[in-house]
Enzyme design. Structure first.
Site, PDB file in Angstrom:
ATOM      1  N   GLY A 268       0.807  -1.219   0.000  1.00 39.79           N
ATOM      2  CA  GLY A 268       0.000   0.000   0.000  1.00 39.79           C
ATOM      3  C   GLY A 268       0.835   1.261   0.000  1.00 39.79           C
ATOM      4  O   GLY A 268       0.660   2.144  -0.838  1.00 39.79           O
ATOM      5  N   ALA A 269       1.753   1.367   0.945  1.00 41.14           N
ATOM      6  CA  ALA A 269       2.565   2.573   1.066  1.00 41.14           C
ATOM      7  C   ALA A 269       3.707   2.305   2.036  1.00 41.14           C
ATOM      8  O   ALA A 269       3.732   1.277   2.699  1.00 41.14           O
ATOM      9  CB  ALA A 269       1.728   3.731   1.573  1.00 41.14           C
ATOM     10  N   ASN A 272       8.906   5.794   4.822  1.00 40.90           N
ATOM     11  CA  ASN A 272      10.272   6.318   4.830  1.00 40.90           C
ATOM     12  C   ASN A 272      10.331   7.714   5.458  1.00 40.90           C
ATOM     13  O   ASN A 272       9.499   8.566   5.168  1.00 40.90           O
ATOM     14  CB  ASN A 272      10.810   6.422   3.406  1.00 40.90           C
ATOM     15  CG  ASN A 272      10.478   5.203   2.600  1.00 40.90           C
ATOM     16  OD1 ASN A 272      10.879   4.107   2.954  1.00 40.90           O
ATOM     17  ND2 ASN A 272       9.714   5.382   1.537  1.00 40.90           N
ATOM     18  N   HIS A 304      -1.901   6.453   8.382  1.00 37.03           N
ATOM     19  CA  HIS A 304      -1.062   5.344   8.851  1.00 37.03           C
ATOM     20  C   HIS A 304       0.426   5.650   8.634  1.00 37.03           C
ATOM     21  O   HIS A 304       1.227   5.564   9.568  1.00 37.03           O
ATOM     22  CB  HIS A 304      -1.459   4.059   8.118  1.00 37.03           C
ATOM     23  CG  HIS A 304      -0.660   2.858   8.493  1.00 37.03           C
ATOM     24  ND1 HIS A 304      -1.081   1.944   9.437  1.00 37.03           N
ATOM     25  CD2 HIS A 304       0.541   2.410   8.056  1.00 37.03           C
ATOM     26  CE1 HIS A 304      -0.172   0.997   9.565  1.00 37.03           C
ATOM     27  NE2 HIS A 304       0.829   1.243   8.729  1.00 37.03           N
ATOM     28  N   GLU A 305       0.768   6.014   7.424  1.00 40.26           N
ATOM     29  CA  GLU A 305       2.195   6.266   7.134  1.00 40.26           C
ATOM     30  C   GLU A 305       2.686   7.479   7.909  1.00 40.26           C
ATOM     31  O   GLU A 305       3.806   7.493   8.419  1.00 40.26           O
ATOM     32  CB  GLU A 305       2.427   6.450   5.636  1.00 40.26           C
ATOM     33  CG  GLU A 305       1.900   5.316   4.751  1.00 40.26           C
ATOM     34  CD  GLU A 305       2.290   3.923   5.184  1.00 40.26           C
ATOM     35  OE1 GLU A 305       3.375   3.754   5.777  1.00 40.26           O
ATOM     36  OE2 GLU A 305       1.504   2.976   4.945  1.00 40.26           O
ATOM     37  N   HIS A 308       3.418   6.615  11.496  1.00 40.24           N
ATOM     38  CA  HIS A 308       4.658   5.847  11.662  1.00 40.24           C
ATOM     39  C   HIS A 308       5.827   6.764  12.034  1.00 40.24           C
ATOM     40  O   HIS A 308       6.825   6.294  12.576  1.00 40.24           O
ATOM     41  CB  HIS A 308       5.024   5.131  10.361  1.00 40.24           C
ATOM     42  CG  HIS A 308       4.520   3.718  10.250  1.00 40.24           C
ATOM     43  ND1 HIS A 308       4.612   2.797  11.267  1.00 40.24           N
ATOM     44  CD2 HIS A 308       3.956   3.048   9.206  1.00 40.24           C
ATOM     45  CE1 HIS A 308       4.118   1.630  10.857  1.00 40.24           C
ATOM     46  NE2 HIS A 308       3.707   1.761   9.615  1.00 40.24           N
ATOM     47  N   GLU A 327       3.641  -1.881  13.537  1.00 41.79           N
ATOM     48  CA  GLU A 327       2.464  -2.026  12.666  1.00 41.79           C
ATOM     49  C   GLU A 327       1.151  -2.126  13.446  1.00 41.79           C
ATOM     50  O   GLU A 327       0.196  -1.420  13.128  1.00 41.79           O
ATOM     51  CB  GLU A 327       2.640  -3.211  11.722  1.00 41.79           C
ATOM     52  CG  GLU A 327       3.792  -3.043  10.718  1.00 41.79           C
ATOM     53  CD  GLU A 327       3.701  -1.775   9.870  1.00 41.79           C
ATOM     54  OE1 GLU A 327       2.644  -1.121   9.853  1.00 41.79           O
ATOM     55  OE2 GLU A 327       4.717  -1.432   9.229  1.00 41.79           O
TER      56      GLU A 327
HETATM   57  N1  TRP Z   1       5.693  -0.598   6.442  1.00 42.80           N
HETATM   58  C1  TRP Z   1       4.703  -0.458   5.414  1.00 42.80           C
HETATM   59  C2  TRP Z   1       3.429  -0.030   6.073  1.00 42.80           C
HETATM   60  O1  TRP Z   1       2.928  -0.616   6.947  1.00 42.80           O
HETATM   61  C3  TRP Z   1       4.412  -1.672   4.624  1.00 42.80           C
HETATM   62  C4  TRP Z   1       5.503  -2.360   3.894  1.00 42.80           C
HETATM   63  C5  TRP Z   1       6.267  -3.345   4.346  1.00 42.80           C
HETATM   64  C6  TRP Z   1       5.813  -2.265   2.544  1.00 42.80           C
HETATM   65  N2  TRP Z   1       7.049  -3.861   3.359  1.00 42.80           N
HETATM   66  C7  TRP Z   1       6.772  -3.224   2.247  1.00 42.80           C
HETATM   67  C8  TRP Z   1       5.348  -1.435   1.554  1.00 42.80           C
HETATM   68  C9  TRP Z   1       7.242  -3.423   0.954  1.00 42.80           C
HETATM   69  C10 TRP Z   1       5.834  -1.635   0.267  1.00 42.80           C
HETATM   70  C11 TRP Z   1       6.757  -2.618  -0.026  1.00 42.80           C
HETATM   71  O2  TRP Z   1       2.857   0.939   5.778  1.00 42.80           O
HETATM   72 ZN    ZN Z   2       2.604   0.328   8.619  1.00 37.96          ZN
END
Ligand code: TRP
Ligand code: ZN
Length: 881
Positions: A268-269, A272, A304-305, A308, A327
């Site tokens: 999904g997203a 970073n 959500h992002e 984080h 998460e």
């Molecule tokens: N950490 C991201 C989230 O929860 C999800 C994620 C984990 C992700 N691995 C990934 C997104 C690989 C894209 C590709 O929002």
């Molecule tokens: Zn996440």
């Protein structure tokens, strides 16, 4: 492909690394097929580690160009480099030294979409969980926190935009039409949060003033021409930033916050630091192209992002076993945000439906694992509903147990105590123990033990003593590699509902700790005795879905009917109706299996009509209430020996009974709900559309005529109504001239818009019936179908395998064959996406024997394929085990 070593990683093997990397300087010279990466790593030997201990850096499909230490080239014998490792055999004895590494990459050929890759000519990165090692050799583990400076250089024509984490620094022009930009991120971060973007994109800008008065420049980058479609995402971002200040006291910490939307993305997203990357599906929306569900998803994922930044980035995970630390907690936070922005009850019902649809089958099948797993072969396969959704439920239970105030105090302490740390679940639980003085050791089992607990409940009332008694017994079914389960601490919110619909007050209670409307179950059996209860109440248990458990409660249909009308807890009202539906559907299934005629109680259809017409209930709530459990939900409740055709028929017949009984009521209500005035994506307007479209489906079933849906399709002024009408046509009137015309019109109108065309694929892939196997096979030959684009694969084949029970499970196994061929074809490019797709067969053991045999053969055939990736082998072998 990274070959499958069969290696298993274990939580108990965790050990800090010998070396740290306090500073990281990266320089990228970007070019589509030959990108040069220079990494200058300041390495520090950890206290107590022997001098000259070998330095072992992770890699994945890397090509080393050169390596130096403190500026000096290394002798060939001083190191060993393979695509997946760089070993410096005898590093300098000093405490600190600098390792400089040059690698060359081919982003244009990177179809795994991990590391540095190209999506529509934009350079972008994805590093979680272990993608950074595809860029340079590194200690690619989340407990290695480093301060990064990144210099990005590219052709200005190809990439006028150069982004990385943190704050912008120096930029400048270079010869040959090239330019560069430097980015500095002052916050130490793990490598999985590294990101870089370079390309030619449109920008939507805004500013946000934080609670303490700092200015933040916000940017959302999208394909040129799509800027207007990023407005809703920007609005959601600003609301998220404000909400985190108000609800959790968390302020943003950099001068800029950027979001980039790309069309090739594995999930999904990604959060970073300061540079979130998004699947464009979760950024782009306007009334023409996006449904209300899309708007709601965008709001939730943007939040959500963003959230984080504190839960994940400022406080990260010590190792990947702690994934739920960031998460589960962040999902809980985004759920709360959406509940505050929209309707709390409606949001909660939607969450529980998702949990049951995705997490329950995981917990009850071969892929079951604890919220905090103890072992994994491929970490990518642990971004699961259990880690995310059940992980969120566990945080919610902590709040239920502690109460809102102590929960907030615990969160404050968590941020204060662990800011800048790579933390563990034990650290997280400890802050709540410290602020409350409670012992959460039994509660901690929710993290450590897999499986959905069941509560079996009986009740009795003694009018002479005015005593009401609940007998509650807990059990946790065995799951793979955990045959003996321990007793859990389960917080059950409840109410005793009197005949006037009000909760009754009791005098005292014994047999379990009961406080603030919560029964705390800790033993196998509790006999909970309420005194001062004169008349027998209806029991409303697990209100708000306080614990993620299954309930077997002895309650007569009259009890559920009563609660569905009068329970003061809206979630439980919905639950009671849902239980009535489920019970009716299960008995319908059994009749159908036994070759008997289907009939449903008239009172149930009448109850549904009353709820539909109850204007005291918000339309969104009524829409959810009127939605029958899905075929997969019904199958899950039946448990074994599933014939999906019988499930389908049982459900279809119930829909018909409800539709026929209420046709007049539904028609007049639909008339009142028809779209008037301007479009707005707000929750109340979306709720009216949702209710209208559920009624459209029922009325179409009642009449057996596509005319109404055709009219709605032609008159639609937004994508929600258009897609809903098209779904009714394609699912209820397959092959009718109206359906054929509508599908063609939709395709023609939106053929150049990938996200909208995904909906066209999706609607057809979910059309029930045996013919859908051939429809899907034909659509795979559509000129716009591509195995390289995850959204397209998921829309067509993913939807078919997860949302089309009668097609996918076609009795002759043709659906499985198509599925297996696709999984293997996708795997050649993108093992991560293929492995996720393959989980669609996880519930194969609950099928009737013929289908079960065919599903097993399919899994065995995949497993027998040579050179399988670790990702797919892990899923297939666990599914078969
Ligand atoms: N950490 C991201 C989230 O929860 C999800 C994620 C984990 C992700 N691995 C990934 C997104 C690989 C894209 C590709 O929002
Ligand atoms: Zn996440």
């Amino acid at each position: 492909m990274r070959s499958d070593t069969g290696q298993v990683f274990r939580l108990e093997d965790y050990r800090p690394s010998d070396y740290l990397i306090p500073r990281t300087h990266l320089a990228f010279r970007l070019s589509p097929e030959n990108t040069l990466v220079t990494a200058e790593l300041t390495i520090e030997r950890r206290d107590g580690v022997a001098r000259n201990a070998p330095l072992v850096l992770d890699g994945d499909e890397l090509m080393l160009k050169s390596v130096r230490i403190d500026g000096k080239a290394l002798d060939n014998s001083a190191y060993k480099a393979t695509p997946d490792q760089l070993i410096i055999k005898k590093p300098p004895a000093g405490k600190k030294f600098v390792v400089s590494i040059e690698t060359s990459l081919n982003p244009a050929k990177n179809e795994k979409l991990m590391g540095l890759y190209r999506s529509s000519n934009v350079y972008c990165t994805q590093c979680e969980a272990e993608g950074f090692r595809r860029i340079t050799y590194f200690l690619d583990r989340p407990d290695i926190l480093s301060v990064y400076t990144v210099r990005v250089e590219a052709d200005r024509g190809e990439a006028p935009l150069l982004l990385a984490n943190g704050n912008p620094g120096e930029k400048g022009t270079l010869p040959d039409g090239r330019h560069y930009a430097v980015w500095e991120d002052p916050f130490p971060k793990p490598s999985y949060l590294f990101a870089l973007v370079a390309g030619d994109l449109g920008r939507v800008g805004d500013t946000f003033v934080t609670a303490s008065g700092r200015n933040v420049e916000l940017g959302i980058y999208v394909e040129h021409g799509k800027e207007a479609r990023a407005a809703y995402a920007m609005d959601a971002l600003k609301r998220s930033m404000r909400w985190d200040e108000e609800a959790f006291g968390r302020e943003y910490d950099l001068d800029v916050f950027n979001i980039v939307a790309v069309s090739d993305f594995n999930m999904g997203a990604m959060e970073n630091k300061g540079l979130n990357l998004f699947n464009d599906k979760y950024v782009l929306a306007d009334e023409e192209t996006a449904t209300d569900a899309d708007f709601a998803n965008i709001e939730a994922i943007i939040a959500h992002e963003y959230f984080h930044n504190w839960t994940g980035n400022r406080i990260t995970c010590r190792d990947w076993f702690q994934l739920c630390l960031k998460e589960g907690l962040t999902v809980f936070r985004d759920h709360e945000f959406s509940a505050d922005q929209r309707s709390r009850a409606v949001k909660r019902i939607a969450e529980v439906r998702t949990l049951r649809a995705h997490q329950f089958p995981e917990d009850q099948g071969p892929l079951a694992h604890p919220v905090r797993p103890r072992r994994y072969r491929e970490i990518n396969n642990f971004y699961t509903a259990t880690v995310y959704e059940k992980g969120s439920e566990v945080v919610r239970m902590i709040r239920t147990i502690l109460g809102a105030e102590l929960f907030r105090a615990g969160m404050d302490l968590y941020f204060e105590r662990h800011d800048g740390d790579a933390a563990t679940i034990e650290d997280f639980l400890k802050v709540f123990e410290d602020v409350s003085g409670r012992d959460l050791s039994q509660f901690a089992l929710w993290y450590h033990q897999a499986g959905t607990p069941n509560l079996s409940v009986t009740s009795s009332h003694n009018p002479t003593t005015a005593e009401f008694t609940l007998e509650i017994e807990q059990s946790v079914p065995p799951t793979p590699s955990e045959s003996r389960k321990r007793l859990m601490h389960i917080p059950v919110v409840f109410g005793l509902v009197g005949s006037d619909g009000e909760d009754i007050a009791y005098e005292s209670v014994e047999g379990a700790t009961v406080d603030n409307g919560v029964i705390h179950l800790r033993k196998r059996r509790h006999t909970v005795r309420f005194s001062g209860v004169k008349a027998r109440p209806a029991v409303s248990l697990n209100r708000g879905f306080s614990a993620p458990v299954t309930l077997a409660i002895e309650q007569k249909p009259e009890g559920h009917h009563f609660l569905a009308r009068y329970d003061s807890d809206l979630f439980s009202r919905w639950q009671s109706l849902n239980t009535l539906f489920t019970d009716a559907l299960i008995s319908g299934f059994r009749k159908r299996r036994g070759g008997k005629a289907l009939d449903y109680p008239a009172e149930l259809a009448a109850l549904v009509g009353d709820i539909a017409a109850d204007d005291d209930l918000e339309p969104a709530y009524r829409a959810l209430a009127l939605t029958l459990p899905g075929e997969a939900d019904i199958a899950r409740e039946i448990g074994t020996n599933i014939d999906p055709d019988c499930v389908f028929e049982a459900r279809d017949a119930l829909a018909l009974s409800i539709a026929k009984t209420n046709a007049d009521r539904f028609a007049s209500l639909l008339g009142r709900l028809r779209n008037k005035g301007e479009f707005s994506p707000d929750a109340a307007s979306a709720g009216r559309r949702a209710l209208k479209n559920v009624l459209l489906d029922y009325l179409s079933v009642a009449s057996g005529d596509p005319a109404l849906a055709e009219r709605e399709f032609i008159d639609a002024t937004n994508m929600t109504d258009r897609a809903a009408a098209l779904t009714v046509l394609a699912h209820r009137f397959a092959g009718s001239p109206q359906t054929v015309a509508a599908l063609a019109a939709f395709e023609q109108r939106f053929h150049s818009d990938a996200l909208v065309l995904d909906k066209w694929f999706q609607i057809q892939a979910a059309a029930p019936g045996p013919a859908s196997v051939d429809t899907v096979a034909a659509l795979m030959k559509h000129p716009t179908f591509s195995l390289a684009n995850p959204n397209r694969v998921r829309s067509l084949v993913g939807t078919f395998a997860t949302a089309n029970q009668t097609g996918f499970h076609r009795a002759d196994g043709a659906g499985y064959k198509l599925f297996a061929d696709t999984v293997l074809a996708v795997e050649k490019r993108n093992p991560q996406v293929a492995a996720r797709l393959a989980t669609a067969l996880r519930s194969w053991r609950s099928l009737e024997p013929t289908r079960q045999g065919k599903a097993r053969q399919t899994l065995l055939a995949i497993a027998a394929t040579e050179g399988l990736s670790a990702d797919l082998r892990d899923i297939v072998e666990r599914t078969l085990a």
